[in-house]
Design a protein around this motif. Structure first.
Motif, PDB file in Angstrom:
ATOM      1  N   ASN A 193       0.863  -1.223   0.056  1.00 35.39           N
ATOM      2  CA  ASN A 193      -0.061   0.066   0.014  1.00 35.39           C
ATOM      3  C   ASN A 193       0.836   1.140  -0.101  1.00 35.39           C
ATOM      4  O   ASN A 193       0.670   2.242  -0.803  1.00 35.39           O
ATOM      5  N   ASP A 194       1.876   1.225   0.744  1.00 34.96           N
ATOM      6  CA  ASP A 194       2.916   2.362   1.009  1.00 34.96           C
ATOM      7  C   ASP A 194       3.379   2.702  -0.648  1.00 34.96           C
ATOM      8  O   ASP A 194       3.717   3.738  -1.030  1.00 34.96           O
ATOM      9  N   GLU A 195       3.860   1.444  -1.050  1.00 40.90           N
ATOM     10  CA  GLU A 195       4.588   1.591  -2.658  1.00 40.90           C
ATOM     11  C   GLU A 195       3.316   2.147  -3.525  1.00 40.90           C
ATOM     12  O   GLU A 195       3.735   2.952  -4.477  1.00 40.90           O
ATOM     13  N   VAL A 196       2.096   1.842  -3.297  1.00 32.21           N
ATOM     14  CA  VAL A 196       0.954   2.446  -4.237  1.00 32.21           C
ATOM     15  C   VAL A 196       0.944   3.775  -4.158  1.00 32.21           C
ATOM     16  O   VAL A 196       0.880   4.592  -5.106  1.00 32.21           O
ATOM     17  N   LYS A 197       0.883   4.313  -2.794  1.00 30.89           N
ATOM     18  CA  LYS A 197       0.769   5.741  -2.439  1.00 30.89           C
ATOM     19  C   LYS A 197       1.928   6.573  -3.060  1.00 30.89           C
ATOM     20  O   LYS A 197       1.619   7.630  -3.605  1.00 30.89           O
ATOM     21  N   LYS A 198       3.199   5.821  -2.941  1.00 33.59           N
ATOM     22  CA  LYS A 198       4.598   6.719  -3.429  1.00 33.59           C
ATOM     23  C   LYS A 198       4.154   6.550  -5.033  1.00 33.59           C
ATOM     24  O   LYS A 198       4.766   7.697  -5.536  1.00 33.59           O
ATOM     25  N   ALA A 199       3.895   5.533  -5.686  1.00 21.13           N
ATOM     26  CA  ALA A 199       3.716   5.541  -7.249  1.00 21.13           C
ATOM     27  C   ALA A 199       2.784   6.541  -7.440  1.00 21.13           C
ATOM     28  O   ALA A 199       2.961   7.418  -8.540  1.00 21.13           O
ATOM     29  N   TYR A 200       1.725   6.635  -7.083  1.00 20.71           N
ATOM     30  CA  TYR A 200       0.532   7.657  -7.393  1.00 20.71           C
ATOM     31  C   TYR A 200       1.123   9.250  -7.206  1.00 20.71           C
ATOM     32  O   TYR A 200       1.012   9.887  -8.123  1.00 20.71           O
ATOM     33  N   ARG A 201       1.942   9.387  -6.001  1.00 19.87           N
ATOM     34  CA  ARG A 201       2.618  10.734  -5.923  1.00 19.87           C
ATOM     35  C   ARG A 201       3.405  10.999  -7.129  1.00 19.87           C
ATOM     36  O   ARG A 201       3.622  12.012  -7.452  1.00 19.87           O
ATOM     37  N   THR A 202       4.211  10.134  -7.317  1.00 18.26           N
ATOM     38  CA  THR A 202       5.397  10.040  -8.346  1.00 18.26           C
ATOM     39  C   THR A 202       4.715  10.490  -9.651  1.00 18.26           C
ATOM     40  O   THR A 202       5.044  11.209 -10.414  1.00 18.26           O
ATOM     41  N   MET A 203       3.574   9.722 -10.220  1.00 22.95           N
ATOM     42  CA  MET A 203       2.937   9.832 -11.434  1.00 22.95           C
ATOM     43  C   MET A 203       2.206  11.187 -11.655  1.00 22.95           C
ATOM     44  O   MET A 203       2.255  11.606 -12.704  1.00 22.95           O
ATOM     45  N   ALA A 204       1.614  11.411 -10.274  1.00 22.31           N
ATOM     46  CA  ALA A 204       0.654  12.849 -10.433  1.00 22.31           C
ATOM     47  C   ALA A 204       1.700  13.933 -10.717  1.00 22.31           C
ATOM     48  O   ALA A 204       1.269  14.808 -11.421  1.00 22.31           O
ATOM     49  N   LYS A 205       2.783  13.706 -10.260  1.00 26.30           N
ATOM     50  CA  LYS A 205       3.642  14.847 -10.305  1.00 26.30           C
ATOM     51  C   LYS A 205       4.373  14.682 -11.916  1.00 26.30           C
ATOM     52  O   LYS A 205       4.497  15.774 -12.547  1.00 26.30           O
ATOM     53  N   LYS A 206       4.511  13.678 -12.349  1.00 23.55           N
ATOM     54  CA  LYS A 206       5.077  13.551 -13.682  1.00 23.55           C
ATOM     55  C   LYS A 206       4.252  13.965 -14.712  1.00 23.55           C
ATOM     56  O   LYS A 206       4.783  14.655 -15.498  1.00 23.55           O
TER      57      LYS A 206
END
Length: 244
Positions: A193-206
């Protein structure tokens, strides 16, 4: 400018290939003559932005390549391109542009590698991502994205130096599968779940539209759509896993 005169002359003599060659030669001469800056057409390209006219010419060429990828010209795909240009430039200018598009589409072999090399030197990575999004939109305009179209867009992605994970993320928005949401966020289904949240933040920024610095409306729209898809993918996983 000399480059436009040379492009018109080249088109008159050798049609589209001549226009491309004339434009490049003319650009070289223009830069040698200069406006107080002694530089060649190849200097400092990574800091130059492509002009709307240059981008338009190369975008038309890539559209043509994708439309012809499966061996047949789909009217729906042609209409998709026409609607974009009418919405962006107005009917009169769009009709003039489309006449050029028809010449490209019917009569000429175009080098995707050469076009992408040109764009790589003049556009940001984020813009090239949205360009792929637009090309997938064309491919899907007739109801589905065919395998030859996927192969061709994958080839173009390689020429544009787009990473495989970014390519698959964009493709997942058009070709649905069971783990689409994870592909869009560029993570495995086994991610925590933490990796999912981190991935979302990264992709939303990208993929935030503010990162796409361009005047091209198709690219802007693609950025907005992709950002929404990233949000939707995260919401899908949130609901599936009960992430708060």
């Amino acid at each position: 400018m000399i480059k436009w005169f040379a492009a018109i002359l080249g088109y008159y003599l050798f049609r589209f290939p001549g226009a491309i060659l004339g434009f490049l030669v003319g650009s070289f001469i223009d830069n040698l003559r200069g406006d107080g800056r002694a530089k060649t057409v190849f200097s400092d390209m990574t800091r130059q932005s492509v002009s709307p006219a240059d981008f338009e010419l190369n975008l038309l060429s890539l559209c043509s390549i994708v439309i012809k990828a499966d061996g047949q010209v789909s009217q729906r795909e042609m209409d998709y391109v026409r609607q974009y240009f009418v919405g962006t430039y107005g009917k009169d200018k769009a009709n003039a542009i489309f006449r050029t598009f028809n010449e490209i589409n019917k009569k000429h072999e175009i080098s995707a590698q050469r076009i992408c090399t040109f764009l790589n030197q003049r556009t940001r990575y984020e813009v090239r991502l949205q360009l792929l999004h637009f090309l997938f939109g064309i491919a899907q305009a007739d109801g589905s994205v065919s395998k030859p179209e996927v192969v061709k867009i994958r080839e173009i992605a390689g020429y544009l130096r787009v990473s495989l994970r970014d390519f698959e993320s964009i493709m997942a928005m058009f070709i649905k599968s069971a783990d689409n949401a994870y592909k869009i966020l560029e993570i495995e289904k086994s991610a925590s779940n933490d990796e999912v949240k981190k991935a979302y933040r990264t992709m939303a920024k990208k993929y935030h539209p503010d990162r796409v610095n361009t005047e091209n409306e198709a690219i802007k729209k693609g950025a907005e759509e992709k950002f929404k898809e990233v949000q939707l993918a995260y919401e899908t996983i949130q609901k599936e896993r009960g992430i708060s």
